[in-house]
Design a protein around this motif. Structure first.
Motif, PDB file in Angstrom:
ATOM      1  N   LEU A  21      13.147  17.061  -0.431  1.00 14.21           N
ATOM      2  CA  LEU A  21      14.305  17.000   0.467  1.00 14.21           C
ATOM      3  C   LEU A  21      13.952  17.469   1.874  1.00 14.21           C
ATOM      4  N   ASP A  22      12.971  18.362   1.986  1.00 16.27           N
ATOM      5  CA  ASP A  22      12.595  18.878   3.304  1.00 16.27           C
ATOM      6  C   ASP A  22      11.766  17.879   4.098  1.00 16.27           C
ATOM      7  N   ALA A  23      11.361  16.785   3.453  1.00 19.53           N
ATOM      8  CA  ALA A  23      10.502  15.801   4.122  1.00 19.53           C
ATOM      9  C   ALA A  23      11.234  14.486   4.374  1.00 19.53           C
ATOM     10  N   ILE A  24      12.558  14.531   4.400  1.00 25.58           N
ATOM     11  CA  ILE A  24      13.326  13.323   4.710  1.00 25.58           C
ATOM     12  C   ILE A  24      13.326  13.120   6.228  1.00 25.58           C
ATOM     13  N   VAL A  25      12.756  12.010   6.643  1.00 23.94           N
ATOM     14  CA  VAL A  25      12.555  11.727   8.067  1.00 23.94           C
ATOM     15  C   VAL A  25      13.337  10.470   8.438  1.00 23.94           C
ATOM     16  N   PRO A  26      14.144  10.511   9.492  1.00 21.06           N
ATOM     17  CA  PRO A  26      14.831   9.293   9.937  1.00 21.06           C
ATOM     18  C   PRO A  26      13.850   8.312  10.550  1.00 21.06           C
ATOM     19  N   GLY A  27      14.230   7.014  10.530  1.00 25.56           N
ATOM     20  CA  GLY A  27      13.425   6.008  11.200  1.00 25.56           C
ATOM     21  C   GLY A  27      12.681   5.065  10.282  1.00 25.56           C
ATOM     22  N   PHE A  28      12.725   5.300   8.975  1.00 31.49           N
ATOM     23  CA  PHE A  28      12.104   4.370   8.041  1.00 31.49           C
ATOM     24  C   PHE A  28      13.023   3.171   7.820  1.00 31.49           C
ATOM     25  N   THR A  53      -0.642  -7.118   3.750  1.00 34.39           N
ATOM     26  CA  THR A  53       0.215  -6.517   2.736  1.00 34.39           C
ATOM     27  C   THR A  53       1.672  -6.628   3.159  1.00 34.39           C
ATOM     28  N   HIS A  54       2.557  -6.635   2.186  1.00 33.71           N
ATOM     29  CA  HIS A  54       3.970  -6.865   2.500  1.00 33.71           C
ATOM     30  C   HIS A  54       4.687  -5.634   3.038  1.00 33.71           C
ATOM     31  N   ALA A  55       4.167  -4.441   2.750  1.00 31.72           N
ATOM     32  CA  ALA A  55       4.836  -3.220   3.210  1.00 31.72           C
ATOM     33  C   ALA A  55       3.922  -2.026   2.989  1.00 31.72           C
ATOM     34  N   VAL A  56       4.303  -0.914   3.594  1.00 34.61           N
ATOM     35  CA  VAL A  56       3.669   0.380   3.343  1.00 34.61           C
ATOM     36  C   VAL A  56       4.733   1.337   2.837  1.00 34.61           C
ATOM     37  N   ILE A  57       4.450   1.962   1.697  1.00 35.91           N
ATOM     38  CA  ILE A  57       5.292   3.028   1.184  1.00 35.91           C
ATOM     39  C   ILE A  57       4.626   4.349   1.530  1.00 35.91           C
ATOM     40  N   VAL A  58       5.387   5.262   2.094  1.00 34.54           N
ATOM     41  CA  VAL A  58       4.892   6.599   2.407  1.00 34.54           C
ATOM     42  C   VAL A  58       5.444   7.551   1.352  1.00 34.54           C
ATOM     43  N   GLY A  59       4.546   8.276   0.676  1.00 37.59           N
ATOM     44  CA  GLY A  59       5.016   9.215  -0.336  1.00 37.59           C
ATOM     45  C   GLY A  59       3.871   9.888  -1.049  1.00 37.59           C
ATOM     46  N   GLY A  60       4.173  10.971  -1.733  1.00 37.69           N
ATOM     47  CA  GLY A  60       3.189  11.713  -2.500  1.00 37.69           C
ATOM     48  C   GLY A  60       3.889  12.730  -3.367  1.00 37.69           C
ATOM     49  N   LEU A  81       5.150  -4.196  10.249  1.00 36.91           N
ATOM     50  CA  LEU A  81       5.389  -4.411   8.825  1.00 36.91           C
ATOM     51  C   LEU A  81       6.375  -3.356   8.355  1.00 36.91           C
ATOM     52  N   PRO A  82       7.115  -3.629   7.280  1.00 39.76           N
ATOM     53  CA  PRO A  82       8.093  -2.660   6.797  1.00 39.76           C
ATOM     54  C   PRO A  82       7.427  -1.351   6.386  1.00 39.76           C
ATOM     55  N   CYS A  83       8.072  -0.250   6.725  1.00 40.75           N
ATOM     56  CA  CYS A  83       7.593   1.082   6.382  1.00 40.75           C
ATOM     57  C   CYS A  83       8.709   1.812   5.641  1.00 40.75           C
ATOM     58  N   VAL A  84       8.404   2.244   4.426  1.00 44.83           N
ATOM     59  CA  VAL A  84       9.404   2.756   3.502  1.00 44.83           C
ATOM     60  C   VAL A  84       9.032   4.169   3.082  1.00 44.83           C
ATOM     61  N   LEU A  85      10.009   5.048   2.998  1.00 44.11           N
ATOM     62  CA  LEU A  85       9.766   6.405   2.516  1.00 44.11           C
ATOM     63  C   LEU A  85      10.225   6.529   1.075  1.00 44.11           C
ATOM     64  N   GLU A  86       9.302   6.956   0.203  1.00 46.89           N
ATOM     65  CA  GLU A  86       9.674   7.311  -1.162  1.00 46.89           C
ATOM     66  C   GLU A  86       9.923   8.814  -1.163  1.00 46.89           C
ATOM     67  N   VAL A  87      11.164   9.191  -1.347  1.00 49.77           N
ATOM     68  CA  VAL A  87      11.573  10.582  -1.149  1.00 49.77           C
ATOM     69  C   VAL A  87      11.196  11.426  -2.363  1.00 49.77           C
ATOM     70  N   SER A  88      10.323  12.412  -2.140  1.00 50.98           N
ATOM     71  CA  SER A  88       9.932  13.326  -3.214  1.00 50.98           C
ATOM     72  C   SER A  88      10.269  14.773  -2.886  1.00 50.98           C
ATOM     73  N   PHE A 137       0.846  -1.182   0.000  1.00 45.42           N
ATOM     74  CA  PHE A 137       0.000   0.000   0.000  1.00 45.42           C
ATOM     75  C   PHE A 137       0.887   1.240   0.000  1.00 45.42           C
ATOM     76  N   LYS A 138       0.451   2.267  -0.729  1.00 50.37           N
ATOM     77  CA  LYS A 138       1.155   3.541  -0.745  1.00 50.37           C
ATOM     78  C   LYS A 138       0.264   4.589  -0.100  1.00 50.37           C
ATOM     79  N   LEU A 139       0.767   5.203   0.978  1.00 51.92           N
ATOM     80  CA  LEU A 139      -0.011   6.162   1.747  1.00 51.92           C
ATOM     81  C   LEU A 139       0.607   7.554   1.628  1.00 51.92           C
ATOM     82  N   ASP A 140      -0.266   8.531   1.449  1.00 52.27           N
ATOM     83  CA  ASP A 140       0.145   9.911   1.226  1.00 52.27           C
ATOM     84  C   ASP A 140       0.047  10.688   2.536  1.00 52.27           C
ATOM     85  N   PRO A 141       1.151  11.261   3.014  1.00 50.84           N
ATOM     86  CA  PRO A 141       1.092  12.013   4.283  1.00 50.84           C
ATOM     87  C   PRO A 141       0.169  13.218   4.232  1.00 50.84           C
TER      88      PRO A 141
END
Length: 231
Positions: free
Chosen positions: A70-77, A33-40, A61-68, A12-16
């Motif tokens: 630079l100001d929204a790069i968050v540690p911990g993914f 589901t195998h993972a959640v991608i966070v991005g928009g 479950l794995p939580c992944v950041l799709e970086v779109s 699943f891809k979730l938009d913050p």
């Protein structure tokens, strides 16, 4: 937790920047589901990204950041997906933003958790296409060439074909999958019910389900049933 992308069939891809109730989030994260991608594409900030990460971290479950942004790069993914939009007309989306990120954050970047992905965007009406200036008039042979560029020349771990809100050409998707040797093939776009999830999963390695989460939760959850059918 070491993440193995080769095992992902459904994410699943979730938009913050979009609202999601706690009940809906729990059902999505507990769905199998195998993972959640966070991005928009727009409206992604540090604050709304870190808030969504904190909510997802309650589930295993794995939580992944799709970086779109630079100001929204968050540690911990668990992983950071770095899109390289191969058919962008604006070079910032091919090498510019990536160079700026390395210049700014290079000493702090967890390189072992960073996964570059070759992106091709094919829906001209999508925000992502407008933002990157993507050439969406590609013939099938052009898309296949981009896939081989990603797979054979650049040797990127992921090739992502993004139709962003519309269901794509599954014959083309099958041809792309058949031509890849190294890259994991992600397909996203228009997967809004189980039969489309079946068709897309039969063509690509990994399917990404996004917009329907915010339009019809039950139909979004039904797409996970492909994992039961895989067994």
């Amino acid at each position: 937790m070491r993440i193995d992308l080769s095992r992902w069939r459904h994410v699943f891809k979730l938009d913050p920047d979009r609202e999601l109730t706690e009940e809906a989030l729990e059902r999505l994260c507990s769905s199998g589901t195998h993972a959640v991608i966070v991005g928009g594409s727009t409206g992604v900030t540090f604050d709304n990204t870190v808030e969504l990460l904190g909510r997802i971290r309650r589930y295993e479950l794995p939580c992944v950041l799709e970086v779109s942004d630079l100001d929204a790069i968050v540690p911990g993914f668990d992983l950071y997906l770095i899109p390289i939009v191969l058919n962008a007309s604006d070079p910032r989306w091919i090498v510019g933003n990536q160079m700026e990120a390395i210049r700014e954050y290079g000493p702090m970047m967890p390189w072992e958790d960073i996964v570059p992905e070759g992106y091709v965007i094919l829906n001209p009406a999508s925000t992502a296409a407008r933002l990157t200036g993507a050439d969406t008039t590609l013939a099938a042979k052009d898309v296949l060439a981009y896939a081989k560029l990603c797979d054979r020349l650049l040797k990127l771990p992921v090739f992502y074909l993004e139709y962003s809100g519309t269901f794509g050409d599954m014959e083309l998707v099958r041809r792309v999958a058949a031509g890849l040797e190294r890259s994991r093939f992600f397909y996203g776009g228009g997967i809004d019910r189980l039969d489309k999830a079946r068709e897309a999963a039969g063509a690509a390695h990994t399917i990404v389900v996004g917009n329907i989460v915010y339009e019809d939760l039950e139909r979004a959850l039904s797409t996970v049933r492909i994992l039961e059918e895989d067994r």
